[in-house]
Design a protein around this motif. Structure first.
Motif, PDB file in Angstrom:
ATOM      1  N   LEU A   1       9.911  -3.301  -5.676  1.00  0.00           N
ATOM      2  CA  LEU A   1       8.683  -3.787  -5.031  1.00  0.00           C
ATOM      3  C   LEU A   1       7.727  -2.604  -4.849  1.00  0.00           C
ATOM      4  CD1 LEU A   1       7.494  -6.425  -3.978  1.00  0.00           C
ATOM      5  CD2 LEU A   1       8.411  -5.887  -1.720  1.00  0.00           C
ATOM      6  N   PRO A   2       7.077  -2.161  -5.921  1.00  0.00           N
ATOM      7  CA  PRO A   2       6.276  -0.934  -5.866  1.00  0.00           C
ATOM      8  C   PRO A   2       4.892  -1.163  -5.272  1.00  0.00           C
ATOM      9  CG  PRO A   2       6.206  -1.844  -8.063  1.00  0.00           C
ATOM     10  CD  PRO A   2       7.132  -2.726  -7.276  1.00  0.00           C
ATOM     11  N   VAL A   3       4.187  -0.062  -5.081  1.00  0.00           N
ATOM     12  CA  VAL A   3       2.808  -0.098  -4.598  1.00  0.00           C
ATOM     13  C   VAL A   3       1.948  -0.904  -5.566  1.00  0.00           C
ATOM     14  CG1 VAL A   3       0.756   1.311  -4.166  1.00  0.00           C
ATOM     15  CG2 VAL A   3       2.998   2.081  -3.348  1.00  0.00           C
TER      16      VAL A   3
ATOM     17  N   ALA B   1       0.819  -1.213   0.000  1.00  0.00           N
ATOM     18  CA  ALA B   1       0.000   0.000   0.000  1.00  0.00           C
ATOM     19  C   ALA B   1       0.852   1.262   0.000  1.00  0.00           C
ATOM     20  CB  ALA B   1      -0.921   0.018   1.219  1.00  0.00           C
ATOM     21  N   ALA B   2       2.074   1.187   0.515  1.00  0.00           N
ATOM     22  CA  ALA B   2       2.927   2.374   0.568  1.00  0.00           C
ATOM     23  C   ALA B   2       4.381   1.943   0.638  1.00  0.00           C
ATOM     24  CB  ALA B   2       2.572   3.240   1.771  1.00  0.00           C
ATOM     25  N   VAL B   3       5.236   2.733   0.012  1.00  0.00           N
ATOM     26  CA  VAL B   3       6.675   2.479   0.021  1.00  0.00           C
ATOM     27  C   VAL B   3       7.385   3.786   0.347  1.00  0.00           C
ATOM     28  CG1 VAL B   3       8.692   1.785  -1.303  1.00  0.00           C
ATOM     29  CG2 VAL B   3       6.513   0.607  -1.660  1.00  0.00           C
ATOM     30  N   ASP B   4       8.259   3.743   1.328  1.00  0.00           N
ATOM     31  CA  ASP B   4       9.035   4.922   1.707  1.00  0.00           C
ATOM     32  C   ASP B   4      10.510   4.531   1.710  1.00  0.00           C
ATOM     33  OD1 ASP B   4      10.027   7.268   2.650  1.00  0.00           O
ATOM     34  OD2 ASP B   4       9.314   7.014   4.711  1.00  0.00           O
TER      35      ASP B   4
ATOM     36  N   PRO C   1      -3.345  -6.859   8.966  1.00  0.00           N
ATOM     37  CA  PRO C   1      -4.127  -8.014   8.505  1.00  0.00           C
ATOM     38  C   PRO C   1      -5.571  -7.653   8.185  1.00  0.00           C
ATOM     39  CG  PRO C   1      -2.872  -8.542  10.479  1.00  0.00           C
ATOM     40  CD  PRO C   1      -2.809  -7.057  10.309  1.00  0.00           C
ATOM     41  N   ALA C   2      -6.129  -6.677   8.879  1.00  0.00           N
ATOM     42  CA  ALA C   2      -7.539  -6.329   8.657  1.00  0.00           C
ATOM     43  C   ALA C   2      -7.738  -5.751   7.260  1.00  0.00           C
ATOM     44  CB  ALA C   2      -8.000  -5.345   9.721  1.00  0.00           C
ATOM     45  N   THR C   3      -6.845  -4.866   6.845  1.00  0.00           N
ATOM     46  CA  THR C   3      -6.989  -4.240   5.519  1.00  0.00           C
ATOM     47  C   THR C   3      -6.158  -4.945   4.460  1.00  0.00           C
ATOM     48  OG1 THR C   3      -5.170  -2.700   5.977  1.00  0.00           O
ATOM     49  CG2 THR C   3      -7.403  -1.994   6.578  1.00  0.00           C
ATOM     50  N   ARG C   4      -5.352  -5.927   4.908  1.00  0.00           N
ATOM     51  CA  ARG C   4      -4.471  -6.675   4.016  1.00  0.00           C
ATOM     52  C   ARG C   4      -3.579  -5.721   3.222  1.00  0.00           C
ATOM     53  NH1 ARG C   4      -9.439  -9.245   3.921  1.00  0.00           N
ATOM     54  NH2 ARG C   4      -9.400 -11.338   4.840  1.00  0.00           N
ATOM     55  N   GLU C   5      -2.924  -4.845   3.963  1.00  0.00           N
ATOM     56  CA  GLU C   5      -2.028  -3.869   3.375  1.00  0.00           C
ATOM     57  C   GLU C   5      -0.656  -3.984   4.028  1.00  0.00           C
ATOM     58  OE1 GLU C   5      -5.079  -0.223   2.173  1.00  0.00           O
ATOM     59  OE2 GLU C   5      -3.881  -0.097   4.026  1.00  0.00           O
ATOM     60  N   ALA C   6       0.369  -3.734   3.214  1.00  0.00           N
ATOM     61  CA  ALA C   6       1.742  -3.721   3.709  1.00  0.00           C
ATOM     62  C   ALA C   6       2.346  -2.356   3.420  1.00  0.00           C
ATOM     63  CB  ALA C   6       2.569  -4.813   3.034  1.00  0.00           C
ATOM     64  N   ARG C   7       2.991  -1.799   4.422  1.00  0.00           N
ATOM     65  CA  ARG C   7       3.668  -0.517   4.265  1.00  0.00           C
ATOM     66  C   ARG C   7       5.166  -0.748   4.508  1.00  0.00           C
ATOM     67  NH1 ARG C   7       0.162   3.761   4.014  1.00  0.00           N
ATOM     68  NH2 ARG C   7      -2.028   3.177   4.371  1.00  0.00           N
TER      69      ARG C   7
END
Length: 567
Positions: A122-124, A98-101, A163-169
């Motif tokens: 490994l982009p958004v 979901a986000a990459v910094d 885990p709830a939104t299944r997003e990785a930052r």
């Protein structure tokens, strides 16, 4: 939210041991999507686990494995039937980035910083996989280390999973460190040779130049390829402190292990062109204590016998390699017996993808054709040859082109029995087909400009046929009839179309058509055609080819084998 703090490399040994300790009872039937089944099957116990406690531990361990592939909320269902255990898994949606910094600190230019961050792999929007995450971090660091910043490091990184939104930052923080420059060479391990020998092979590492890992590797490869050194390690002193301007001028450390000065070897083999072979070779890398390379030997083949001695000198300041040599050779091929002595010298160099060889050769040759008059031919021939090679892999080529051309000649007024000019060209191109297959085209032409072929040594006229030219015919059986022998003609042309289907990474089959001939007059052109099939076996030195070919003109079948790499 929680942070993913472990990698599969540390997890798997624990999983294997833990699952093995649970392996008791009936069989396990895993029901899940194919991707999940392939992932988990290697780590399932051999037998069903007993009790609710065993199932809880198994679920936790399988869940941890699935998390490395981005599945953080799988649903498990356990059902026991007659002592057997059925596990049904719904992996749920995969976690996406979901986000990459990504941050790169240090004194590097803004453009370089943008290129590094822009090349993040490994982009958004991509699925999160632990292996991809590790690879992305390592690739950026390697790119940073490759040029200028030999002290770069990854300061911190974190993958935060919801885990709830299944997003990785993802966050990754690098420090380039100070820029590096090459310092002086510090050479270790020399006993027999002077340090100037290393300098003569050094084309890339120069004091004051910006650090490039590729330049170090090029110097190491150049020294490793020499006959003088058995082991080579080229590195820089990374502990060197920066100067007042914040630049590190790091000494280049060259650690060498010398080869034994002399070597005697023996060998045996067989060729589909010249028959069985035995040989012995004596080599020394320090002739007269000057680091000159001597290669000398005796090679006895059924159709050819050769004694030779060549001296190769270290490269000059312009990276040109000079050599001199002498050879005595006798052949008996297609009813033509030749005996010749040759003495010559050459200079070879490479610029980008073009290799050039300039040579001067004098030879004395006696010809004895069956059913015709013997003759003696002499020539002093200056010759220049160019090879342009642009291929994806020099040993297992799927895509690319190789061109080769030669121009040479002799004058009757200068130690030669006949004046002539010899022109020769060769073309080879490879086209990838599908995932593995290759279509190869090859052609060659030759023309010796002279009043007649009489008085010209056989090396400067043309015969063809056999492995590497027109398959389906005996070696050098296509040429000009003289008595009952086949001798060289002033014109030559061959062409090949070959298709190779690779069954896997090592084995393949090929089908081909060859055509060509050598004649003494264009009015005598009559192309000999050969076609057949063969097997291919990939080796580190290139594919080994074994072909069975039928010669349409000769109405015979021939077996050919060779190392099938671009010339």
């Amino acid at each position: 939210m929680f942070a993913l703090g472990r990698t599969l490399r540390y997890l798997l040994p624990f999983v294997v041991v833990a699952l093995a300790s649970l392996a008791r009872g009936g069989t396990i039937d895993l029901r899940a999507p194919d991707e999940i089944t392939a992932l988990l099957t290697p780590f399932l116990p051999a037998e069903a686990v007993p009790g609710s406690g065993g199932k809880v531990r198994l679920q936790r361990q399988l869940g941890e494995i699935m998390s490395t592939e981005g599945y953080f909320s799988p649903q498990f269902d356990f059902a026991e039937t007659g002592g057997n255990l059925r596990i049904t898994i719904d992996p749920g949606p995969r976690t996406l980035i979901a986000a990459v910094d990504v941050a790169v600190d240090g004194p590097l230019a803004a453009k370089r910083r943008q290129e590094l961050i822009g090349g993040w792999t490994l982009p958004v929007g991509r699925p999160f996989r632990q292996q991809d995450w590790n690879s992305a971090k390592q690739q950026l660091l390697l790119r940073l280390l490759a040029e200028d910043y030999a002290g770069a490091r990854l300061i911190d990184s974190q993958a935060t999973i919801n885990p709830a939104t299944r997003e990785a930052r993802l966050t990754a923080h690098y420090d380039s460190g100070p820029p590096f420059r090459f310092g002086d060479l510090k050479i270790e391990g020399l006993e027999r040779y002077p340090a100037s020998l290393v300098e003569r092979y050094n084309q890339t590492v120069h004091p004051g130049a910006p650090y490039r890992e590729a330049d170090l590797n090029a110097l190491q490869a150049a020294l490793q390829a020499t006959p003088q050194f058995r082991s080579v390690l080229v590195s820089i002193d990374r502990d060197t402190l920066p100067d007042a301007e914040g630049v590190v001028t790091a000494p280049v450390i060259v650690r060498l292990g010398e080869r034994p000065a002399h070597r005697l070897s023996f060998g045996a083999g067989i060729s589909s062109n010249t028959g069985a072979r035995v040989e012995t070779v004596f080599q020394t890398a320090d002739l007269f204590g000057q680091a000159w390379e001597l290669n000398s030997g005796l090679r006895l083949e059924q159709k050819k016998q050769t004694a030779f001695a060549d001296i190769l000198f270290p490269p000059s300041a312009g990276q040109r390699r000079n050599s001199i040599g002498i050879m005595a050779q006798a052949t008996d091929i297609q009813g033509l017996v030749t005996e010749r002595i040759a003495i010559g010298g050459q200079q070879a160099w490479r610029r980008d993808e073009v290799a050039t060889v300039l040579s001067l050769t004098w030879q004395d040759e006696r010809l004895k054709p069956d059913g015709a008059t013997d003759s003696i031919n002499r020539s002093l021939v200056p010759n220049i040859a160019w090879t342009w090679r642009h291929v994806d892999d020099p040993f297992n080529t799927r895509n690319g082109i190789v061109l080769h051309g030669e121009v040479g000649g002799a004058a009757e007024a200068i130690l030669s029995t006949q004046s002539f000019v010899r022109l020769y060209g060769r073309y080879q191109q490879f086209f990838p087909v599908g995932e593995r297959d290759v279509l190869a085209l090859r052609g060659e032409v030759g023309y010796t400009i002279a009043e007649s072929r009489d008085g010209i040594p056989q090396e400067y006229v043309f015969r063809t046929g056999g492995t590497g030219s027109v398959r389906g015919y005996s070696f050098q059986s296509l040429g000009v009839s003289e008595g009952s022998a086949i001798v060289g003609g002033r014109y030559m042309a061959t062409a090949t179309v070959e298709y190779t289907h690779w069954l896997d990474q090592q084995w393949g089959i090929a089908a081909f058509v060859d055509a060509g001939n050598a004649v003494d007059s264009l009015s005598d052109i009559n192309l000999a055609v050969g076609y057949g099939i063969g097997g291919r076996w990939r080796t580190p030195a290139g594919p080994v080819a074994v072909d069975v070919a039928y010669g349409q003109q000769s109405e015979s079948v021939h077996l050919h084998f060779a190392l099938a790499i671009p010339f």
